[in-house]
Design a protein around this motif. Structure first.
Motif, PDB file in Angstrom:
ATOM      1  N   THR A  89       0.839  -1.192   0.000  1.00 41.94           N
ATOM      2  CA  THR A  89       0.000   0.000   0.000  1.00 41.94           C
ATOM      3  C   THR A  89       0.875   1.244   0.000  1.00 41.94           C
ATOM      4  OG1 THR A  89      -1.700  -1.181   1.226  1.00 41.94           O
ATOM      5  CG2 THR A  89      -1.832   1.225   1.233  1.00 41.94           C
ATOM      6  N   GLY A  90       0.590   2.156  -0.906  1.00 37.67           N
ATOM      7  CA  GLY A  90       1.337   3.404  -1.002  1.00 37.67           C
ATOM      8  C   GLY A  90       2.637   3.293  -1.786  1.00 37.67           C
ATOM      9  N   GLN A  91       3.012   2.086  -2.166  1.00 34.72           N
ATOM     10  CA  GLN A  91       4.246   1.879  -2.905  1.00 34.72           C
ATOM     11  C   GLN A  91       4.071   2.304  -4.354  1.00 34.72           C
ATOM     12  OE1 GLN A  91       5.355  -2.242  -3.099  1.00 34.72           O
ATOM     13  NE2 GLN A  91       6.991  -1.915  -4.570  1.00 34.72           N
ATOM     14  N   LYS A  92       5.039   3.041  -4.867  1.00 34.71           N
ATOM     15  CA  LYS A  92       5.018   3.380  -6.290  1.00 34.71           C
ATOM     16  C   LYS A  92       5.502   2.176  -7.072  1.00 34.71           C
ATOM     17  CE  LYS A  92       5.754   8.300  -5.805  1.00 34.71           C
ATOM     18  NZ  LYS A  92       6.614   9.454  -6.145  1.00 34.71           N
ATOM     19  N   VAL A  93       4.858   1.933  -8.205  1.00 34.26           N
ATOM     20  CA  VAL A  93       5.247   0.812  -9.061  1.00 34.26           C
ATOM     21  C   VAL A  93       5.723   1.389 -10.387  1.00 34.26           C
ATOM     22  CG1 VAL A  93       4.473  -1.279 -10.220  1.00 34.26           C
ATOM     23  CG2 VAL A  93       3.553  -0.695  -7.968  1.00 34.26           C
TER      24      VAL A  93
ATOM     25  N   ILE B 114      10.331  -3.619 -21.895  1.00 31.66           N
ATOM     26  CA  ILE B 114      11.593  -4.248 -22.279  1.00 31.66           C
ATOM     27  C   ILE B 114      11.480  -4.932 -23.644  1.00 31.66           C
ATOM     28  CG2 ILE B 114      12.551  -4.428 -19.964  1.00 31.66           C
ATOM     29  CD1 ILE B 114      11.654  -7.268 -19.786  1.00 31.66           C
ATOM     30  N   GLY B 115      10.457  -4.538 -24.405  1.00 29.17           N
ATOM     31  CA  GLY B 115      10.323  -5.003 -25.780  1.00 29.17           C
ATOM     32  C   GLY B 115       9.828  -6.429 -25.898  1.00 29.17           C
ATOM     33  N   SER B 116      10.214  -7.078 -26.973  1.00 29.71           N
ATOM     34  CA  SER B 116       9.775  -8.452 -27.205  1.00 29.71           C
ATOM     35  C   SER B 116      10.942  -9.395 -27.460  1.00 29.71           C
ATOM     36  CB  SER B 116       8.806  -8.506 -28.383  1.00 29.71           C
ATOM     37  OG  SER B 116       9.469  -8.085 -29.562  1.00 29.71           O
ATOM     38  N   SER B 117      12.165  -8.864 -27.463  1.00 27.22           N
ATOM     39  CA  SER B 117      13.313  -9.722 -27.751  1.00 27.22           C
ATOM     40  C   SER B 117      13.771 -10.503 -26.522  1.00 27.22           C
ATOM     41  CB  SER B 117      14.473  -8.889 -28.311  1.00 27.22           C
ATOM     42  OG  SER B 117      14.858  -7.916 -27.370  1.00 27.22           O
ATOM     43  N   PHE B 118      13.356 -10.083 -25.339  1.00 29.81           N
ATOM     44  CA  PHE B 118      13.744 -10.773 -24.111  1.00 29.81           C
ATOM     45  C   PHE B 118      12.494 -11.256 -23.383  1.00 29.81           C
ATOM     46  CE2 PHE B 118      14.255 -10.557 -19.478  1.00 29.81           C
ATOM     47  CZ  PHE B 118      15.230 -11.524 -19.306  1.00 29.81           C
TER      48      PHE B 118
ATOM     49  N   VAL C  85      -0.669 -11.972 -17.752  1.00 34.49           N
ATOM     50  CA  VAL C  85      -0.604 -11.690 -19.185  1.00 34.49           C
ATOM     51  C   VAL C  85      -1.772 -10.790 -19.573  1.00 34.49           C
ATOM     52  CG1 VAL C  85       0.501 -13.902 -19.700  1.00 34.49           C
ATOM     53  CG2 VAL C  85      -1.964 -13.686 -19.941  1.00 34.49           C
ATOM     54  N   LEU C  86      -1.584 -10.058 -20.638  1.00 36.57           N
ATOM     55  CA  LEU C  86      -2.643  -9.252 -21.244  1.00 36.57           C
ATOM     56  C   LEU C  86      -2.665  -9.627 -22.708  1.00 36.57           C
ATOM     57  CD1 LEU C  86      -4.712  -6.890 -21.054  1.00 36.57           C
ATOM     58  CD2 LEU C  86      -2.840  -5.419 -21.787  1.00 36.57           C
ATOM     59  N   VAL C  87      -3.858  -9.808 -23.267  1.00 31.79           N
ATOM     60  CA  VAL C  87      -3.992 -10.268 -24.643  1.00 31.79           C
ATOM     61  C   VAL C  87      -4.808  -9.246 -25.437  1.00 31.79           C
ATOM     62  CG1 VAL C  87      -4.803 -12.148 -26.116  1.00 31.79           C
ATOM     63  CG2 VAL C  87      -3.977 -12.654 -23.807  1.00 31.79           C
TER      64      VAL C  87
ATOM     65  N   VAL D 204       6.957  -7.076 -23.530  1.00 27.04           N
ATOM     66  CA  VAL D 204       7.146  -7.571 -22.176  1.00 27.04           C
ATOM     67  C   VAL D 204       7.276  -6.339 -21.305  1.00 27.04           C
ATOM     68  CG1 VAL D 204       8.642  -8.855 -20.602  1.00 27.04           C
ATOM     69  CG2 VAL D 204       8.284  -9.692 -22.937  1.00 27.04           C
ATOM     70  N   ILE D 205       6.443  -6.259 -20.288  1.00 21.97           N
ATOM     71  CA  ILE D 205       6.473  -5.131 -19.364  1.00 21.97           C
ATOM     72  C   ILE D 205       6.961  -5.653 -18.025  1.00 21.97           C
ATOM     73  CG2 ILE D 205       5.146  -3.301 -18.245  1.00 21.97           C
ATOM     74  CD1 ILE D 205       4.930  -2.943 -21.198  1.00 21.97           C
ATOM     75  N   GLN D 206       7.971  -5.031 -17.487  1.00 19.03           N
ATOM     76  CA  GLN D 206       8.513  -5.426 -16.189  1.00 19.03           C
ATOM     77  C   GLN D 206       8.071  -4.419 -15.140  1.00 19.03           C
ATOM     78  OE1 GLN D 206      12.760  -5.960 -16.138  1.00 19.03           O
ATOM     79  NE2 GLN D 206      12.885  -5.455 -13.993  1.00 19.03           N
ATOM     80  N   SER D 207       7.621  -4.915 -14.005  1.00 22.72           N
ATOM     81  CA  SER D 207       7.313  -4.025 -12.892  1.00 22.72           C
ATOM     82  C   SER D 207       8.224  -4.386 -11.744  1.00 22.72           C
ATOM     83  CB  SER D 207       5.842  -4.141 -12.492  1.00 22.72           C
ATOM     84  OG  SER D 207       5.556  -5.441 -12.047  1.00 22.72           O
ATOM     85  N   ASP D 208       8.512  -3.381 -10.907  1.00 23.61           N
ATOM     86  CA  ASP D 208       9.396  -3.650  -9.774  1.00 23.61           C
ATOM     87  C   ASP D 208       8.620  -3.914  -8.506  1.00 23.61           C
ATOM     88  OD1 ASP D 208       8.441  -1.093  -9.298  1.00 23.61           O
ATOM     89  OD2 ASP D 208      10.391  -0.157  -9.329  1.00 23.61           O
TER      90      ASP D 208
END
Length: 108
Positions: free
Chosen positions: A20-24, A29-33, A43-45, A104-108
């Protein structure tokens, strides 16, 4: 079950942990990795018809809204394709044919 899994009353799913309250931060990172599947939580389609139309879902998640199909990986799934096909079938009743990784989307 590990602490990165959760039971939603229906099935065991991988969990995205956000405090809670954490920034994401989201990083394209594209599609090559493609990270190891164990690191993927959802996943999102964007499904297209043969005529090039986008298939959307009318989802009732507290409020009715139009959305793209997608969701959390279940612990018995071993590929993004499995998750994508199941989510699209559940949410819009469509069987996917050819799949193409776009981002590909990376979240921390």
């Amino acid at each position: 079950m590990s602490e990165s899994d959760f039971y939603d009353g229906l099935r065991l799913r991988k969990k995205t942990i956000i405090q809670t309250g954490q920034k994401v931060n989201f990083v394209d990172i594209g599609s090559s990795f493609l990270p190891a599947f164990e690191k993927i939580t959802s996943v999102l389609v964007v499904p297209f018809t043969k005529d090039g139309l986008i298939v959307c879902a009318l989802l009732d998640r507290g409020i009715d809204r139009i959305d793209l199909p997608g969701g959390h990986v279940e612990v018995n799934e071993f590929t993004c394709e499995e998750t994508a096909k199941r989510e699209v079938m559940e949410e819009v009743g469509v069987t996917l044919e050819e799949l193409k990784l776009v981002k590909v989307i990376q979240s921390d």
